[in-house]
Scaffold this active site. Structure first.
Site, mmCIF file in Angstrom:
data_model
loop_
_atom_site.group_PDB
_atom_site.id
_atom_site.type_symbol
_atom_site.label_atom_id
_atom_site.label_comp_id
_atom_site.label_asym_id
_atom_site.label_seq_id
_atom_site.Cartn_x
_atom_site.Cartn_y
_atom_site.Cartn_z
ATOM 1 N N GLY A 12 0.640 -1.267 -0.156
ATOM 2 C CA GLY A 12 -0.011 0.037 -0.085
ATOM 3 C C GLY A 12 0.952 1.060 0.083
ATOM 4 N N ASP A 49 12.580 -12.245 -2.942
ATOM 5 C CA ASP A 49 12.324 -12.726 -1.557
ATOM 6 C C ASP A 49 13.259 -12.236 -0.980
ATOM 7 O OD1 ASP A 49 11.720 -13.822 0.751
ATOM 8 O OD2 ASP A 49 10.954 -15.792 -0.328
ATOM 9 N N GLY A 70 10.112 -3.095 2.405
ATOM 10 C CA GLY A 70 9.571 -4.434 2.325
ATOM 11 C C GLY A 70 9.608 -5.206 3.722
ATOM 12 N N GLY A 71 8.819 -6.265 3.642
ATOM 13 C CA GLY A 71 8.753 -7.114 4.794
ATOM 14 C C GLY A 71 7.047 -7.415 5.166
ATOM 15 N N ASN A 110 5.858 2.795 14.323
ATOM 16 C CA ASN A 110 5.395 3.469 15.625
ATOM 17 C C ASN A 110 5.296 2.552 16.688
ATOM 18 O OD1 ASN A 110 2.111 2.903 15.971
ATOM 19 N ND2 ASN A 110 2.692 3.223 14.009
ATOM 20 N N TYR A 134 5.972 -7.911 15.453
ATOM 21 C CA TYR A 134 6.013 -7.104 14.282
ATOM 22 C C TYR A 134 7.004 -5.802 14.934
ATOM 23 C CZ TYR A 134 4.748 -3.209 11.185
ATOM 24 O OH TYR A 134 5.283 -2.073 10.613
ATOM 25 N N ARG A 172 -7.021 8.017 17.194
ATOM 26 C CA ARG A 172 -5.326 7.724 17.294
ATOM 27 C C ARG A 172 -4.809 8.128 16.028
ATOM 28 N NH1 ARG A 172 -2.495 3.350 15.309
ATOM 29 N NH2 ARG A 172 -0.521 3.079 16.654
#
Length: 271
Positions: A12, A49, A70-71, A110, A134, A172
């Site tokens: 995105g 990859d 990426g990730g 964040n 994450y 938020r």
């Protein structure tokens, strides 16, 4: 910066940055697991990859700067996070070192700071309190950036991205919103600022309700144009339609990042 590599180009944020960075860096190279569905003829693409060290190094060949998006971008199982965000991030920095890349922009999050209470305003010197596997992987990426900047001479900027989008959509996000043009501005600082070694900034616009002190970014020349307060009435109205989350609503990381799998003592944490 002549040749800039954008990883995570099919995601995105990457999809939006493709459009915004191309006029600034005409030799923009895109990379992801699979090519974006709307890939244009003037957009070079390299499938890679991140867990494949050889593929990552091939993507970095001849590149001056990297914008590493990426990730895996949300919470996930340990094996998924490990391969995409930890092994993959190591492969990216090591490939950058081996290929003589000058600058790396690391898209941190964040969620590195997610278990700080919303009532506390924090700067970049605050102790990291990741809210997920994450968030922990993004903290690892910041550490890699520091290591490769100080030990191997890369210039690295870690951007703790808040919420990237055209407008904040709830309470938020009024605190952490990042206008796309403002992210581009931070990326340009990371790629172009002379003498940059290693820096950490918060990826947010000019937000009146901010939980973060982003004065260090201002010292680096950042001048955000987005103002979340313009959208306050709409965002607060939308907030009333959301279910309450005692854990997510208390901590900066929000819901579901802080509340998912939570088995701690909220009252103890508040004290």
């Amino acid at each position: 910066m002549k040749r800039v590599l954008l990883t995570g180009a099919a995601g995105g944020v990457g999809t939006r940055l493709r459009q915004l960075l191309k006029p600034l860096y005409p030799e923009l190279i895109l990379s992801d697991l699979k090519a974006p569905a709307d890939l244009r003829p003037d957009e070079p693409f390299i499938a890679a990859d991140l867990a494949d060290a050889a593929a990552v190094e091939a993507a970095c060949e001849g590149v001056d700067g990297i914008v590493h998006l990426g990730g895996f971008s949300v919470e996930g199982p340990w094996e998924t996070i490990l391969n995409a965000n930890i092994i993959g991030c190591y492969n990216l920095f090591e490939a950058a070192r081996r290929q003589g890349v000058k600058r790396v922009i690391f898209a941190s999050s964040n969620h590195v700071m997610g278990f700080h209470p919303r009532q506390h305003k924090i700067g970049i010197e605050a102790v990291p309190l990741p809210d997920t596997r994450y968030g922990l992987s993004k903290l690892f990426g910041e550490g890699l950036g520091s290591l490769y900047a100080n030990k191997h001479g890369l210039g690295v900027l870690s951007i703790r991205i808040g919420n990237f989008g055209d407008k904040p959509i709830d309470e938020r996000r009024l605190a952490i919103w990042l206008k796309p043009a403002d992210l581009v501005q931070l990326i340009r600082i990371g790629l172009e600022r002379p003498g940059l070694v290693y820096e950490v900034v918060y990826g947010m616009s000019d937000n009146k309700r901010a939980w973060w002190d982003n004065s260090h970014a201002l010292d680096l020349g950042y001048r955000p144009e987005g103002q979340s307060e313009v959208f306050a009435a709409e965002a607060l109205a939308a907030q009333k339609q959301l279910p309450a989350d005692p854990i997510g609503d208390y901590f900066q990381g929000g819901s579901p990042f802080c509340s998912q799998e939570f088995s701690g003592d909220l009252d103890r944490l508040k004290k």
